[in-house]
Design a protein around this motif. Structure first.
Motif, PDB file in Angstrom:
ATOM      1  N   GLU A 255       0.839  -1.205   0.000  1.00  0.00           N
ATOM      2  CA  GLU A 255       0.000   0.000   0.000  1.00  0.00           C
ATOM      3  C   GLU A 255       0.871   1.251   0.000  1.00  0.00           C
ATOM      4  O   GLU A 255       1.979   1.241   0.542  1.00  0.00           O
ATOM      5  CB  GLU A 255      -0.883   0.012   1.254  1.00  0.00           C
ATOM      6  CG  GLU A 255      -1.826  -1.182   1.377  1.00  0.00           C
ATOM      7  CD  GLU A 255      -3.076  -1.027   0.521  1.00  0.00           C
ATOM      8  OE1 GLU A 255      -3.377   0.118   0.107  1.00  0.00           O
ATOM      9  OE2 GLU A 255      -3.742  -2.030   0.249  1.00  0.00           O
ATOM     10  N   ASP A 256       0.335   2.332  -0.557  1.00  0.00           N
ATOM     11  CA  ASP A 256       1.048   3.618  -0.579  1.00  0.00           C
ATOM     12  C   ASP A 256       1.613   3.994   0.781  1.00  0.00           C
ATOM     13  O   ASP A 256       2.743   4.454   0.893  1.00  0.00           O
ATOM     14  CB  ASP A 256       0.088   4.736  -1.034  1.00  0.00           C
ATOM     15  CG  ASP A 256      -0.015   4.794  -2.558  1.00  0.00           C
ATOM     16  OD1 ASP A 256      -0.954   5.435  -3.061  1.00  0.00           O
ATOM     17  OD2 ASP A 256       0.847   4.194  -3.229  1.00  0.00           O
ATOM     18  N   LYS A 257       0.813   3.800   1.824  1.00  0.00           N
ATOM     19  CA  LYS A 257       1.237   4.275   3.147  1.00  0.00           C
ATOM     20  C   LYS A 257       2.412   3.475   3.689  1.00  0.00           C
ATOM     21  O   LYS A 257       3.179   3.968   4.516  1.00  0.00           O
ATOM     22  CB  LYS A 257       0.073   4.251   4.144  1.00  0.00           C
ATOM     23  CG  LYS A 257      -0.510   2.857   4.436  1.00  0.00           C
ATOM     24  CD  LYS A 257      -1.697   3.004   5.400  1.00  0.00           C
ATOM     25  CE  LYS A 257      -2.103   1.700   6.029  1.00  0.00           C
ATOM     26  NZ  LYS A 257      -2.704   0.738   5.084  1.00  0.00           N
ATOM     27  N   ASN A 258       2.582   2.244   3.224  1.00  0.00           N
ATOM     28  CA  ASN A 258       3.698   1.419   3.686  1.00  0.00           C
ATOM     29  C   ASN A 258       4.920   1.530   2.781  1.00  0.00           C
ATOM     30  O   ASN A 258       5.991   1.014   3.121  1.00  0.00           O
ATOM     31  CB  ASN A 258       3.266  -0.048   3.770  1.00  0.00           C
ATOM     32  CG  ASN A 258       2.155  -0.247   4.789  1.00  0.00           C
ATOM     33  OD1 ASN A 258       2.114   0.433   5.808  1.00  0.00           O
ATOM     34  ND2 ASN A 258       1.250  -1.159   4.500  1.00  0.00           N
ATOM     35  N   TRP A 259       4.757   2.189   1.668  1.00  0.00           N
ATOM     36  CA  TRP A 259       5.835   2.243   0.689  1.00  0.00           C
ATOM     37  C   TRP A 259       7.098   2.943   1.184  1.00  0.00           C
ATOM     38  O   TRP A 259       8.191   2.420   1.009  1.00  0.00           O
ATOM     39  CB  TRP A 259       5.323   2.855  -0.619  1.00  0.00           C
ATOM     40  CG  TRP A 259       6.361   3.232  -1.626  1.00  0.00           C
ATOM     41  CD1 TRP A 259       6.537   4.445  -2.217  1.00  0.00           C
ATOM     42  CD2 TRP A 259       7.388   2.394  -2.185  1.00  0.00           C
ATOM     43  NE1 TRP A 259       7.592   4.418  -3.097  1.00  0.00           N
ATOM     44  CE2 TRP A 259       8.140   3.176  -3.098  1.00  0.00           C
ATOM     45  CE3 TRP A 259       7.757   1.051  -2.000  1.00  0.00           C
ATOM     46  CZ2 TRP A 259       9.217   2.664  -3.828  1.00  0.00           C
ATOM     47  CZ3 TRP A 259       8.833   0.548  -2.735  1.00  0.00           C
ATOM     48  CH2 TRP A 259       9.556   1.353  -3.629  1.00  0.00           C
ATOM     49  N   PRO A 260       7.012   4.117   1.833  1.00  0.00           N
ATOM     50  CA  PRO A 260       8.253   4.810   2.242  1.00  0.00           C
ATOM     51  C   PRO A 260       9.182   3.920   3.056  1.00  0.00           C
ATOM     52  O   PRO A 260      10.398   3.972   2.875  1.00  0.00           O
ATOM     53  CB  PRO A 260       7.736   5.984   3.085  1.00  0.00           C
ATOM     54  CG  PRO A 260       6.379   6.253   2.538  1.00  0.00           C
ATOM     55  CD  PRO A 260       5.818   4.915   2.161  1.00  0.00           C
TER      56      PRO A 260
END
Lengths: 231, 205
Positions: free
Chosen positions: B35-40
């Motif tokens: 997910e986007d939020k876990n990407w960093p």
């Protein structure tokens, strides 16, 4: 619908020749503008492997007519016994695999491919700034250097620097012998430094790769005899 | 058989071709969707700070086409001769060139980039489409097998078909001038392993 009858003639000529002399080496013709550009890696692969090829440098005024005979409206185009292949990386990979410069295992080949595609992504991002440095586009060079040139450079050459180091600082980006990604990077660095001296000084491992390429005897010989063009 | 873990965002886009190669080859893989939020957090663990990444017995390989070619080559899905394989590569790179221009509209339309979608559409979308899709139509005609290269499906068929269906779904009628492209996509999607995957895969853009 294309007036490409001459290339059909050559194609059938080679089909007949292959039938009569089945062991003849394929004939190669590489057509591109009279610059290094996207054809240089393939020219260097021919040089490295001592493979004769016709280095067909098309004068600009002949391009509109020739374009009609290209598969995708672009150059370079490689002809192998009259059969056409477009797209510079498809050509380079095809030749590299044939001549042994694509990586020694499937895994190494995949890594060469990955770095090649990363280079393409980098170049697409870098070109707007680089064209201003060439003088083929207008813009504020110093401002663009800070906002685009340097960060884009640092992102990609940082990847290359790490790759070269992780690969054992051998002077090869992948594996333990020259591959086509080494050739691409070395050629690009030459073009960059010609227009932007010292721009790539901060990447000693990649500079080692570049030196390794240009000091390879067959490449050195090619560099001495090829037409010099600014890019 | 090696253990494969494929990491990408929860979309089709650049990753779907790899998933479909695994499915067509009937090779097991773990379909990891970040997910986007876990990407960093995950980003720094990737070789190039990007996805997709394929892990093969824990070793990573980045770049969607390098991954696609690596898996496809090992399962007869990359062309039957070196010259056919080169043509598959050439078409993939031509698609990539198309996408580089098309995304100036597409990414705004999909909400990834800021900008004036209608202006971008007029400036980029039609010219990109009309330079690329005639090449696909011509290739289908010249090749004559119903597939783009050779006489069976290769990874370029998977790439082109999924992209065409995605574009046509988001922009109804956009590919009306290229019925051969739509027909090709339908043919590829009817391949049993692909049809089954389309039925069972997560619904995403």
């Amino acid at each position: 619908f294309r007036a490409c009858s001459m290339s059909r003639v050559f194609f059938y000529f080679f089909e007949i020749l292959k039938y009569i002399l089945p062991e003849t080496m394929p004939s190669y013709k590489l057509t591109y503008f009279d610059t290094q550009g996207f054809a240089e890696v393939s020219r260097q692969l021919f040089a490295l492997s001592d493979t004769p090829f016709e280095d067909n440098r098309l004068p600009r005024e002949e391009w509109p007519e020739y374009q009609k005979c290209t598969p995708f409206g672009k150059m370079p185009v490689l002809e192998v016994d009259g059969q056409k292949l477009p797209q510079s990386f498809a050509i380079a990979r095809f030749l590299a695999r044939k001549f042994g410069f694509a990586g020694k295992t499937e895994w190494e080949q995949a890594w060469v491919d990955a770095l090649g595609d990363q280079f393409k992504d980098y170049l697409n991002a870098f070109l707007p700034f680089f064209r201003v440095a060439f003088g083929t586009a207008t813009g504020d060079l110093e401002a663009m250097k800070k906002s685009d040139g340097e960060p884009i450079r640092d992102n990609f050459f940082g990847i290359l620097e790490k790759q070269a180091k992780d690969n054992g600082s051998t002077g090869f980006l992948v594996g333990s012998s020259l591959t086509w990604i080494d050739l691409i990077v070395a050629d690009h660095m030459g073009v960059v430094e010609y227009h932007l001296p010292h721009f790539l000084d901060g990447f000693p491992e990649v500079q080692r790769v570049r030196r390794n390429v240009i000091e390879t005897p067959k490449i050195k010989e090619w560099l001495e005899k090829r037409p010099e063009r600014p890019y | 058989m090696p253990v494969y873990k494929f990491y990408y965002f929860p979309v089709r886009s650049l990753g779907e071709v790899v998933r479909q190669i695994f499915k067509l080859a009937e090779v097991d893989f773990e379909d990891v969707r970040i997910e986007d939020k876990n990407w960093p957090e995950f980003k720094d663990q990737t070789p190039f700070g990007q996805m997709p990444v394929l892990e093969v017995d824990g070793k990573p390989i980045p770049q969607s086409f390098a991954i696609a070619r690596y898996i496809a080559s090992q399962h007869g899905l990359a062309g039957k001769t070196p010259f056919e394989a080169a043509w598959v590569d050439a078409m993939a790179d031509q698609w990539r060139d198309f996408r580089f221009e098309f995304r100036n509209y597409w990414y705004i339309f999909m909400g990834y980039w800021e900008g004036d979608a209608e202006a971008a559409k007029a400036k980029h979308a039609f010219s990109a489409r009309d330079k690329f899709y005639p090449l696909i139509v011509n290739q289908l005609k010249e090749n004559g097998s119903g597939f783009l290269v050779g006489d069976s499906a290769t990874w370029i068929d998977l790439l082109i078909s999924d992209q065409a269906v995605t574009i046509n779904k988001e922009l109804p009628g956009f590919l009306d001038a290229y019925p051969e492209v739509i027909a090709h996509a339908a043919k590829v999607r009817a391949i049993p392993q692909i049809a089954k995957w389309i039925e069972t895969r997560p619904e995403t853009r």
